[in-house]
Design an enzyme around this catalytic site. Structure first.
Site, PDB file in Angstrom:
ATOM      1  N   SER A  64       0.823  -1.206   0.000  1.00  0.00           N
ATOM      2  CA  SER A  64       0.000   0.000   0.000  1.00  0.00           C
ATOM      3  C   SER A  64       0.860   1.260   0.000  1.00  0.00           C
ATOM      4  CB  SER A  64      -0.918   0.010   1.230  1.00  0.00           C
ATOM      5  OG  SER A  64      -0.196  -0.278   2.414  1.00  0.00           O
ATOM      6  N   ASP A 102       5.342  -7.088   2.577  1.00  0.00           N
ATOM      7  CA  ASP A 102       4.591  -7.563   1.415  1.00  0.00           C
ATOM      8  C   ASP A 102       5.522  -7.902   0.258  1.00  0.00           C
ATOM      9  OD1 ASP A 102       1.910  -7.698   2.072  1.00  0.00           O
ATOM     10  OD2 ASP A 102       1.474  -5.639   1.472  1.00  0.00           O
ATOM     11  N   LYS A 132       4.682 -11.442   3.328  1.00  0.00           N
ATOM     12  CA  LYS A 132       3.256 -11.666   3.107  1.00  0.00           C
ATOM     13  C   LYS A 132       2.985 -11.733   1.619  1.00  0.00           C
ATOM     14  CE  LYS A 132      -0.023  -8.430   3.745  1.00  0.00           C
ATOM     15  NZ  LYS A 132      -0.755  -8.466   2.437  1.00  0.00           N
ATOM     16  N   GLU A 134      -0.302 -12.528  -1.400  1.00  0.00           N
ATOM     17  CA  GLU A 134      -1.729 -12.642  -1.643  1.00  0.00           C
ATOM     18  C   GLU A 134      -2.048 -13.903  -2.441  1.00  0.00           C
ATOM     19  OE1 GLU A 134      -3.252  -9.136  -3.514  1.00  0.00           O
ATOM     20  OE2 GLU A 134      -2.405  -7.775  -2.013  1.00  0.00           O
ATOM     21  N   GLU A 201      -9.208  -9.774   4.256  1.00  0.00           N
ATOM     22  CA  GLU A 201      -9.577  -8.388   3.962  1.00  0.00           C
ATOM     23  C   GLU A 201     -10.903  -8.295   3.238  1.00  0.00           C
ATOM     24  OE1 GLU A 201      -7.927  -4.373   1.646  1.00  0.00           O
ATOM     25  OE2 GLU A 201      -6.643  -6.135   1.822  1.00  0.00           O
TER      26      GLU A 201
END
Length: 286
Positions: A64, A102, A132, A134, A201
């Site tokens: 982000s 991330d 991390k 996704e 999320e």
């Protein structure tokens, strides 16, 4: 990483120096399943890490930062170089929280081997405790590959920003029975592959609760459920630095308004030539 961190105050303006203490570990986070809720926030700089660290169990160097720091329209243009640079700064600025970084879009999806090359670079260059990534069942083999080679992995299912084009936007996920079942299956697959924690999320509350009950690792919610094992938010969102935030954000301050007021006062004083004043000037000693 369980070392202590001491700031050299002779060369840094980031004072006061925090008292060194032993850093939390990935196994310590794993043991929090069903126990004391895990506090997690994003951090992208050393100074912000210092401010957040005493209050947080985990600091996430999120991709982000592409939007928050660089003004990009999405996370897709974030690079490994960016993540390594900001990740190293956050590790330097913290001494207590587990730092998770991330893996950016395109750095891990092609193969487990590609993911290991990217993750090992992140770990070596930053000193972070974990990465991390996704994705659901399709990424389970990669999670297992990394975990078996000593790289702790935090999973991320539900609304996955790196897949925003495929998802068609940032709306809540799991509204239909079919989509909810798929996300629950993804969560089980990633947790079963060895993820030490799982970010969920932007999903329906009932689905988040089902995931918490279905997996053995801690579930950290963001727009999910108060029943999760922990919560994470983008720090700049919860501090009120942006006018627009997702629905799931609670704004705890108006930092943007306070900055604007302070800068207005500064600008007024500069224009009035009342700054700098006597206290800020160097003059011969009498």
């Amino acid at each position: 990483m369980s070392t202590t961190f001491t700031l050299d105050t002779a060369t840094s303006r980031a004072n006061p120096t925090p008292a060194p203490m032993k850093r939390l570990t990935v196994p310590a986070i794993q043991r929090r399943k069903g126990g004391e809720p895990i506090v997690m926030l994003t951090a992208y700089t050393a100074r912000m890490a210092q401010l957040l660290d005493p209050h947080c169990d985990m600091l996430l160097v999120g991709d982000s930062l592409g939007q928050v720091i660089y003004g990009l329209p999405s996370t897709l243009a974030v690079t490994l170089d960016m993540m390594c640079a900001h990740g190293a700064a956050v590790v330097r600025g913290s001494y207590h929280a587990v730092v998770v970084i991330d893996m950016p879009f395109g750095s891990y999806e092609a193969s487990p081997e590609q993911a290991f090359a990217s993750a090992s670079r992140i770990m070596a260059e930053t000193g972070a405790a974990a990465v991390k990534l996704e994705g659901g069942a399709a990424m389970a083999p990669t999670v297992a590959f990394l975990s078996q080679r000593g790289i702790p992995v935090c999973g991320h299912v539900g609304l996955t920003p790196q897949a925003v084009n495929a998802l068609g936007g940032y709306g809540a996920r799991g509204r239909s029975d079919a989509e909810a079942a798929k996300i629950l299956s993804d969560a089980k697959a990633v947790a079963g592959a060895g993820a030490f924690a799982l970010v969920v999320e932007g999903v329906m509350e009932s689905l988040a609760n089902d995931i918490v009950a279905a997996v053995a690792c801690p579930v950290i919610g963001i727009g999910a459920s108060a029943g999760c094992d922990g919560q994470v938010l983008v720090t700049e969102d919860m501090l009120g630095l942006f006018e627009r935030t997702p629905r799931f954000v609670k704004t705890y301050d108006d930092i943007a308004g306070r900055i604007s007021a302070a800068v207005t006062t500064y600008a007024d004083e500069v224009r009035a030539r009342s700054f700098p004043g006597d206290a800020q000037l160097y003059r011969p000693k009498s």
